[in-house]
Design a protein around this motif. Structure first.
Motif, PDB file in Angstrom:
ATOM      1  N   ALA A   1       0.837  -1.207   0.000  1.00 40.32           N
ATOM      2  CA  ALA A   1       0.000   0.000   0.000  1.00 40.32           C
ATOM      3  C   ALA A   1       0.869   1.253   0.000  1.00 40.32           C
ATOM      4  O   ALA A   1       0.562   2.243  -0.681  1.00 40.32           O
ATOM      5  CB  ALA A   1      -0.923   0.004   1.218  1.00 40.32           C
ATOM      6  N   THR A   2       1.954   1.221   0.756  1.00 37.30           N
ATOM      7  CA  THR A   2       2.859   2.366   0.813  1.00 37.30           C
ATOM      8  C   THR A   2       3.525   2.595  -0.539  1.00 37.30           C
ATOM      9  O   THR A   2       3.655   3.737  -1.006  1.00 37.30           O
ATOM     10  CB  THR A   2       3.938   2.137   1.892  1.00 37.30           C
ATOM     11  N   GLN A   3       3.935   1.517  -1.173  1.00 30.57           N
ATOM     12  CA  GLN A   3       4.593   1.631  -2.475  1.00 30.57           C
ATOM     13  C   GLN A   3       3.674   2.310  -3.486  1.00 30.57           C
ATOM     14  O   GLN A   3       4.094   3.193  -4.239  1.00 30.57           O
ATOM     15  CB  GLN A   3       4.994   0.238  -2.975  1.00 30.57           C
ATOM     16  N   HIS A   4       2.390   1.913  -3.483  1.00 30.24           N
ATOM     17  CA  HIS A   4       1.448   2.542  -4.404  1.00 30.24           C
ATOM     18  C   HIS A   4       1.230   4.004  -4.048  1.00 30.24           C
ATOM     19  O   HIS A   4       1.173   4.882  -4.924  1.00 30.24           O
ATOM     20  CB  HIS A   4       0.103   1.824  -4.404  1.00 30.24           C
ATOM     21  N   HIS A   5       1.090   4.290  -2.763  1.00 23.90           N
ATOM     22  CA  HIS A   5       0.828   5.664  -2.326  1.00 23.90           C
ATOM     23  C   HIS A   5       1.977   6.586  -2.732  1.00 23.90           C
ATOM     24  O   HIS A   5       1.751   7.704  -3.221  1.00 23.90           O
ATOM     25  CB  HIS A   5       0.624   5.696  -0.817  1.00 23.90           C
ATOM     26  N   VAL A   6       3.209   6.134  -2.518  1.00 24.22           N
ATOM     27  CA  VAL A   6       4.371   6.957  -2.859  1.00 24.22           C
ATOM     28  C   VAL A   6       4.462   7.140  -4.379  1.00 24.22           C
ATOM     29  O   VAL A   6       4.774   8.240  -4.871  1.00 24.22           O
ATOM     30  CB  VAL A   6       5.665   6.336  -2.300  1.00 24.22           C
ATOM     31  N   ARG A   7       4.166   6.085  -5.112  1.00 22.42           N
ATOM     32  CA  ARG A   7       4.179   6.197  -6.580  1.00 22.42           C
ATOM     33  C   ARG A   7       3.131   7.215  -7.043  1.00 22.42           C
ATOM     34  O   ARG A   7       3.362   7.996  -7.965  1.00 22.42           O
ATOM     35  CB  ARG A   7       3.917   4.836  -7.215  1.00 22.42           C
ATOM     36  N   MET A   8       1.983   7.201  -6.389  1.00 17.62           N
ATOM     37  CA  MET A   8       0.927   8.162  -6.715  1.00 17.62           C
ATOM     38  C   MET A   8       1.404   9.593  -6.454  1.00 17.62           C
ATOM     39  O   MET A   8       1.186  10.491  -7.279  1.00 17.62           O
ATOM     40  CB  MET A   8      -0.323   7.870  -5.878  1.00 17.62           C
ATOM     41  N   ALA A   9       2.075   9.804  -5.322  1.00 16.04           N
ATOM     42  CA  ALA A   9       2.588  11.140  -5.009  1.00 16.04           C
ATOM     43  C   ALA A   9       3.628  11.568  -6.034  1.00 16.04           C
ATOM     44  O   ALA A   9       3.640  12.722  -6.491  1.00 16.04           O
ATOM     45  CB  ALA A   9       3.186  11.155  -3.601  1.00 16.04           C
ATOM     46  N   GLU A  10       4.496  10.645  -6.425  1.00 13.71           N
ATOM     47  CA  GLU A  10       5.532  10.965  -7.412  1.00 13.71           C
ATOM     48  C   GLU A  10       4.918  11.372  -8.753  1.00 13.71           C
ATOM     49  O   GLU A  10       5.369  12.320  -9.393  1.00 13.71           O
ATOM     50  CB  GLU A  10       6.455   9.755  -7.605  1.00 13.71           C
ATOM     51  N   ARG A  11       3.902  10.646  -9.157  1.00 16.38           N
ATOM     52  CA  ARG A  11       3.279  10.910 -10.458  1.00 16.38           C
ATOM     53  C   ARG A  11       2.412  12.162 -10.456  1.00 16.38           C
ATOM     54  O   ARG A  11       2.366  12.895 -11.446  1.00 16.38           O
ATOM     55  CB  ARG A  11       2.409   9.714 -10.868  1.00 16.38           C
ATOM     56  N   CYS A  12       1.705  12.387  -9.357  1.00 14.93           N
ATOM     57  CA  CYS A  12       0.628  13.381  -9.369  1.00 14.93           C
ATOM     58  C   CYS A  12       0.990  14.730  -8.745  1.00 14.93           C
ATOM     59  O   CYS A  12       0.176  15.652  -8.769  1.00 14.93           O
ATOM     60  CB  CYS A  12      -0.600  12.822  -8.660  1.00 14.93           C
ATOM     61  N   CYS A  13       2.167  14.858  -8.173  1.00 18.50           N
ATOM     62  CA  CYS A  13       2.520  16.104  -7.482  1.00 18.50           C
ATOM     63  C   CYS A  13       3.523  16.965  -8.246  1.00 18.50           C
ATOM     64  O   CYS A  13       4.002  17.964  -7.711  1.00 18.50           O
ATOM     65  CB  CYS A  13       3.094  15.799  -6.094  1.00 18.50           C
ATOM     66  N   HIS A  14       3.855  16.596  -9.477  1.00 13.13           N
ATOM     67  CA  HIS A  14       4.810  17.389 -10.257  1.00 13.13           C
ATOM     68  C   HIS A  14       4.209  17.777 -11.597  1.00 13.13           C
ATOM     69  O   HIS A  14       3.653  16.909 -12.285  1.00 13.13           O
ATOM     70  CB  HIS A  14       6.109  16.599 -10.479  1.00 13.13           C
TER      71      HIS A  14
END
Length: 454
Positions: free
Chosen positions: A180-193
């Motif tokens: 779950a953490t891996q997906h959440h961090v990937r989401m932040a990486e993709r969606c916050c820049h």
């Protein structure tokens, strides 16, 4: 990540596993895994396990002990490390845990462990488990909050999310937390820049929808398994009610479900629970029985294995009436010629109430069983049951009142007792109610009803 490493990391944290299994895990096991997954992932796994073990600890305290365990592994994996490296290191950490100025989490009961020495102290520290009521579920941060925290501290964002997610999901396999953490961090990486992209978040959350539903379901049933004193009693009635089964069939199905939870909930690797729940889906969705089930139930069974069980869990249940259930408890329940007599009686009682959640139902049925079992062991069973008759009837009648309360809260009592019932209803009518909190609230209502007329 291979399961052998997860087991070994658990063994570092919970030395009792070593004693229970009678196995000596060599440093090669953990060192090979440390080399394969790297120090960062290794520390994440240790952080998950300690966050689940010490959910009341601060991030800094949990991070400190995770650092110590990771450094121990790194140190003992060097070629020139001594054979007793792990044992000596664990002893030093246990001594540090007992210091007045310890930087580690302050666990209830640690003082008693610290009066012991050597291996006994380490086993005692390992067996400690936080037992207060569940922490509230992790509130999903807004897109803006995710991006603010992520951009502010990208380096530690992942480990902090591991800590928060794990401490609020204390009884699920640690591997699910990392996924779950891996997906959440990937989401932040993709969606916050370069800025917050709401359409990106929408797409990511949609893809994780069924996974998040499953995790909430798993967290609930594993919490019930770990925390409810007589979970099997509630499960018997639940599956008897849901599937319209006899006591024997419901007992067999609930035994299958509970054995899987008992075996796998506290295992770090997710494969165990996935395999068990996949097998269980085949049991409840047996083709020979589907024709007798509702269309909604059949729709659930057409889903994937891990989506089926949360779907079934959300189905509306109907009360099941068994005309041959006795109005009062008879001494015949104690006779060996009637196998499982008490559990059968509780099953027939419990299936009538479809609106009561498992934590509440289990707590009331456990209370009834304790009173009857005590009488079965007395010198005069009949006299004991007669003496307890009024209390038994009141406790059984409480099920009906709880059922009505969960259908519609009715305040026809004194203000204090009305507040108790409202608190119970608002916290515990959901099938995914928190086990420990609802167990306590139900016991409080039973205790207060003992001195009042029904």
């Amino acid at each position: 990540m291979r399961s052998t490493a997860l087991i070994f990391i658990s063994a570092l944290i919970v030395p009792a596993l070593l004693a229970d299994k009678g196995k000596n895990y060599t440093k090669e096991n953990v060192c090979q895994e440390l080399k394969t997954i790297g120090v960062e992932k290794f520390k994440e796994m240790v952080t998950v396990l300690y966050s689940q073990k010490f959910p009341n600890g601060t991030f800094e305290e949990v991070n400190c002990v995770a650092d110590e365990m990771t450094k121990l592994a790194e140190k003992c994996c060097k070629d020139d490390a001594s054979p007793d490296c792990y044992d000596k290191g664990a002893t030093e950490i246990s001594e540090k845990s007992c210091g007045n100025d310890s930087p580690f989490p302050k666990h209830p009961g640690i003082e008693q462990c610290c009066t012991l020495q050597g291996h006994e102290r380490k086993l005692c520290l390992a067996s400690l488990r936080y037992s207060a009521h569940e922490l509230p579920s992790l509130l999903e941060p807004t897109n803006e909050e995710i991006c603010t925290e992520y951009i502010k501290d990208q380096k530690d964002y992942s480990i902090r999310y591991v800590y928060e997610f794990a401490r609020r999901h204390r009884n699920i396999p640690a591997g699910f937390v990392l996924n779950a953490t891996q997906h959440h961090v990937r989401m932040a990486e993709r969606c916050c820049h370069p800025a917050v992209k709401n359409s990106c978040f929408l797409q990511e959350r949609f893809q994780m929808g069924s996974t998040n539903i499953f995790l909430r379901f798993l967290s609930n049933v594993c919490s019930n398994q770990v925390n409810l004193k007589s979970y099997k009693l509630g499960l018997d009635a639940y599956y008897g009610n849901l599937l319209g089964l006899s006591f024997e069939d419901a007992s067999a199905i609930s035994s299958s479900f509970q054995s899987g939870l008992k075996k796998c909930c506290l295992q770090p690797q997710p494969e165990c629970i996935i395999e068990e729940l996949t097998s269980f889906q085949k049991v409840i969705c047996n083709e020979s029985k589907l024709d007798a089930m509702s269309e909604d139930f059949r729709k659930c069974c057409r889903k994937s294995a891990l989506d089926t069980l949360p779907c079934v869990d959300d189905l509306k249940r109907q009360p099941r009436q068994h005309p041959h259930v006795a109005d009062s408890v008879s001494s015949q329940l104690c006779e060996e010629v009637q196998p499982h007599g008490i559990d059968r009686y509780l099953f027939l009682t419990g299936v009538k109430y479809a609106s009561i959640s498992l934590p509440v139902l289990t707590t009331v049925l456990d209370r009834i069983k304790s009173m009857v079992t005590a009488c079965c062991s007395s010198a005069d069973v009949t006299a004991c049951l007669k003496e307890q008759e009024s209390k038994l009837k009141k406790t059984t009648a409480l099920l009906s009142k709880l059922n009505d309360t969960c259908l519609q809260i009715q305040s026809q009592r004194s203000e204090t007792r009305a507040q108790e019932w409202v608190h119970l209803a608002t916290s515990c009518c959901s099938q995914r109610s928190p086990a420990q909190l609802c167990q306590k609230l139900t016991e409080d209502v039973i205790k207060n009803d003992d001195g009042a007329s029904v």
